[in-house]
Write a protein that holds these residues in place. Structure first.
Motif, PDB file in Angstrom:
ATOM      1  N   THR A 275     -11.481  -8.839   9.100  1.00 17.73           N
ATOM      2  CA  THR A 275     -12.523  -8.054   9.756  1.00 17.73           C
ATOM      3  C   THR A 275     -12.225  -6.574   9.578  1.00 17.73           C
ATOM      4  N   VAL A 276     -13.264  -5.757   9.638  1.00 15.03           N
ATOM      5  CA  VAL A 276     -13.139  -4.323   9.330  1.00 15.03           C
ATOM      6  C   VAL A 276     -13.759  -3.493  10.447  1.00 15.03           C
ATOM      7  N   ASN A 277     -13.185  -2.345  10.693  1.00 16.28           N
ATOM      8  CA  ASN A 277     -13.770  -1.363  11.604  1.00 16.28           C
ATOM      9  C   ASN A 277     -13.532   0.013  11.006  1.00 16.28           C
ATOM     10  N   GLU A 278     -14.361   0.969  11.377  1.00 17.03           N
ATOM     11  CA  GLU A 278     -14.200   2.327  10.850  1.00 17.03           C
ATOM     12  C   GLU A 278     -14.500   3.351  11.917  1.00 17.03           C
ATOM     13  N   GLY A 279     -13.929   4.529  11.750  1.00 18.49           N
ATOM     14  CA  GLY A 279     -14.156   5.607  12.696  1.00 18.49           C
ATOM     15  C   GLY A 279     -13.543   6.896  12.170  1.00 18.49           C
ATOM     16  N   ILE A 280     -13.214   7.784  13.091  1.00 14.43           N
ATOM     17  CA  ILE A 280     -12.575   9.044  12.717  1.00 14.43           C
ATOM     18  C   ILE A 280     -11.355   9.276  13.603  1.00 14.43           C
TER      19      ILE A 280
ATOM     20  N   ILE B  17      -9.463   6.925   3.153  1.00  9.90           N
ATOM     21  CA  ILE B  17     -10.354   6.605   2.037  1.00  9.90           C
ATOM     22  C   ILE B  17      -9.584   6.443   0.733  1.00  9.90           C
ATOM     23  N   LYS B  18      -8.353   6.959   0.686  1.00 10.87           N
ATOM     24  CA  LYS B  18      -7.521   6.820  -0.509  1.00 10.87           C
ATOM     25  C   LYS B  18      -6.720   5.522  -0.505  1.00 10.87           C
ATOM     26  N   ARG B  19      -6.942   4.676   0.488  1.00  9.32           N
ATOM     27  CA  ARG B  19      -6.235   3.393   0.644  1.00  9.32           C
ATOM     28  C   ARG B  19      -4.763   3.602   0.996  1.00  9.32           C
ATOM     29  N   GLU B  20      -4.469   4.693   1.684  1.00  6.81           N
ATOM     30  CA  GLU B  20      -3.111   4.994   2.105  1.00  6.81           C
ATOM     31  C   GLU B  20      -2.957   4.674   3.593  1.00  6.81           C
TER      32      GLU B  20
ATOM     33  N   LEU C 152       0.835  -1.202   0.000  1.00  6.67           N
ATOM     34  CA  LEU C 152       0.000   0.000   0.000  1.00  6.67           C
ATOM     35  C   LEU C 152       0.869   1.250   0.000  1.00  6.67           C
ATOM     36  N   ASP C 153       0.298   2.357  -0.439  1.00  2.00           N
ATOM     37  CA  ASP C 153       0.979   3.642  -0.361  1.00  2.00           C
ATOM     38  C   ASP C 153       0.877   4.199   1.058  1.00  2.00           C
ATOM     39  N   TRP C 154       1.768   5.120   1.373  1.00  5.03           N
ATOM     40  CA  TRP C 154       1.752   5.768   2.684  1.00  5.03           C
ATOM     41  C   TRP C 154       1.043   7.120   2.582  1.00  5.03           C
ATOM     42  N   ALA C 155       0.222   7.418   3.562  1.00  5.74           N
ATOM     43  CA  ALA C 155      -0.459   8.715   3.600  1.00  5.74           C
ATOM     44  C   ALA C 155       0.557   9.808   3.937  1.00  5.74           C
ATOM     45  N   ASP C 156       0.283  11.011   3.466  1.00  2.00           N
ATOM     46  CA  ASP C 156       1.114  12.170   3.809  1.00  2.00           C
ATOM     47  C   ASP C 156       0.767  12.585   5.243  1.00  2.00           C
ATOM     48  N   GLN C 157       1.729  12.429   6.136  1.00  6.17           N
ATOM     49  CA  GLN C 157       1.474  12.700   7.551  1.00  6.17           C
ATOM     50  C   GLN C 157       1.018  14.143   7.776  1.00  6.17           C
ATOM     51  N   ASP C 158       1.493  15.057   6.959  1.00  6.10           N
ATOM     52  CA  ASP C 158       1.127  16.467   7.129  1.00  6.10           C
ATOM     53  C   ASP C 158      -0.304  16.773   6.689  1.00  6.10           C
ATOM     54  N   GLN C 159      -0.921  15.830   5.965  1.00 12.57           N
ATOM     55  CA  GLN C 159      -2.275  16.052   5.472  1.00 12.57           C
ATOM     56  C   GLN C 159      -3.343  15.437   6.364  1.00 12.57           C
ATOM     57  N   ILE C 160      -2.946  14.738   7.414  1.00 11.92           N
ATOM     58  CA  ILE C 160      -3.917  14.137   8.333  1.00 11.92           C
ATOM     59  C   ILE C 160      -4.669  15.231   9.066  1.00 11.92           C
ATOM     60  N   LYS C 161      -5.989  15.059   9.193  1.00 16.36           N
ATOM     61  CA  LYS C 161      -6.818  16.086   9.814  1.00 16.36           C
ATOM     62  C   LYS C 161      -7.735  15.474  10.868  1.00 16.36           C
ATOM     63  N   LEU C 162      -8.058  16.284  11.863  1.00 14.14           N
ATOM     64  CA  LEU C 162      -9.026  15.861  12.868  1.00 14.14           C
ATOM     65  C   LEU C 162     -10.367  15.575  12.206  1.00 14.14           C
ATOM     66  N   GLY C 163     -11.014  14.515  12.604  1.00 18.90           N
ATOM     67  CA  GLY C 163     -12.316  14.163  12.042  1.00 18.90           C
ATOM     68  C   GLY C 163     -12.230  13.379  10.757  1.00 18.90           C
ATOM     69  N   GLU C 164     -11.027  13.146  10.252  1.00 14.04           N
ATOM     70  CA  GLU C 164     -10.871  12.384   9.006  1.00 14.04           C
ATOM     71  C   GLU C 164     -11.313  10.935   9.219  1.00 14.04           C
TER      72      GLU C 164
ATOM     73  N   ILE D   4      -1.763   8.419  17.266  1.00 11.68           N
ATOM     74  CA  ILE D   4      -3.050   8.753  16.645  1.00 11.68           C
ATOM     75  C   ILE D   4      -4.144   8.119  17.490  1.00 11.68           C
ATOM     76  N   GLU D   5      -5.103   8.914  17.901  1.00 11.51           N
ATOM     77  CA  GLU D   5      -6.233   8.419  18.683  1.00 11.51           C
ATOM     78  C   GLU D   5      -7.480   8.421  17.811  1.00 11.51           C
ATOM     79  N   THR D   6      -8.210   7.301  17.785  1.00 12.09           N
ATOM     80  CA  THR D   6      -9.467   7.224  17.039  1.00 12.09           C
ATOM     81  C   THR D   6     -10.637   7.118  18.018  1.00 12.09           C
ATOM     82  N   ASN D   7     -11.842   7.153  17.479  1.00 11.78           N
ATOM     83  CA  ASN D   7     -13.026   6.952  18.324  1.00 11.78           C
ATOM     84  C   ASN D   7     -13.511   5.506  18.265  1.00 11.78           C
ATOM     85  N   MET D   8     -12.701   4.624  17.678  1.00 12.79           N
ATOM     86  CA  MET D   8     -13.095   3.225  17.531  1.00 12.79           C
ATOM     87  C   MET D   8     -12.855   2.419  18.805  1.00 12.79           C
TER      88      MET D   8
END
Length: 236
Positions: A174-179, A206-209, A147-159, A188-192
């Motif tokens: 198995t799959v889980n989702e959150g923000i 969502i970009k599979r990164e 997989l590709d790596w996400a740009d760390q500088d582009q991560i946003k709250l609520g993403e 990184i803290e999620t709400n999951m």
């Protein structure tokens, strides 16, 4: 008084008769005259433009993303005296068999197995970092999905973020989702919320990164090691 009323009625009747005469006889006569034929009342043309929009729904993108991510997720088992005591996941990072997972699910002195599509492969633990809780493993398998790596500088709250892990029985994904609830360079803290067996699974957008590598605390809250720390550990 009576004379005034009679006059009003007379004017009204004459006007009504004149209107009927004009509509029924005078206007049709005039319309047929040649000098009026050049003024034709035509309906203005009505043009329609068909507008097509291609909308890529987020859910469709997610389904396609999960299918791709699934192929890059490895099952990790740690055994003691033939009894499985730890189960988790890992992320393939090179097509020739290198994968990264949590050092916590590879305790020293235990017997490990790494499964890709329910098949186990011989392995070698290349390095581990207990402080950052990361381990690099090489399995004897090539032609693997990455997989590709996400740009760390582009991560946003609520993403919106997602994880794909090997299930508790080790037979499926198995799959889980959150923000993203909160983040910094170290965490990184999620709400999951999820179970311990999803540890080491990739967190992706969502970009599979790849955004990070997940772990679960004592309250089953899902956190992740940021990909910047993972890449630094890998030397990418």
């Amino acid at each position: 008084m009576a004379k005034n009323i009679l006059k009003i009625l007379s004017v009204f009747i004459i006007g009504m008769v004149g209107g009927i005469f004009t509509i029924q006889y005078l206007l049709p006569y005039l319309i047929e005259r040649s000098f009026l034929k050049e003024y034709e009342f035509k309906q203005s043309p009505f043009y329609t433009i068909e507008k097509k929009e291609i909308i890529v729904e987020e859910n469709t993108a997610l389904k396609e993303g999960i299918e791709k991510v699934k192929a890059a997720v490895v099952g990790v088992n740690s055994k003691n005296q033939n009894k499985t005591i730890l189960r988790g996941s890992g992320l393939i990072v090179t097509s020739d068999g290198c994968l990264v997972t949590l050092a916590d699910i590879l305790p020293k002195g235990l017997v490990f197995s790494f499964s890709i599509e329910n098949k186990n492969f011989k392995y070698q633990i290349l390095k581990r970092n207990e402080i950052n809780n990361l381990a690099l493993v090489k399995v004897e398998k090539t032609g693997l999905s990455t997989l590709d790596w996400a740009d760390q500088d582009q991560i946003k709250l609520g993403e919106r973020v997602f994880l794909v892990a090997v299930s508790e029985d080790g037979l499926k994904k198995t799959v889980n989702e959150g923000i993203i609830k909160n983040f910094n360079n170290n965490l990184i803290e999620t709400n999951m919320l999820d179970k311990q067996y999803i540890q080491g699974s990739p967190l992706f957008n969502i970009k599979r990164e790849v955004v990070g590598l997940t772990f679960v605390d004592s309250e089953n809250k899902v956190f992740a090691i940021p990909n910047s720390k993972i890449r630094k550990f890998l030397g990418f």
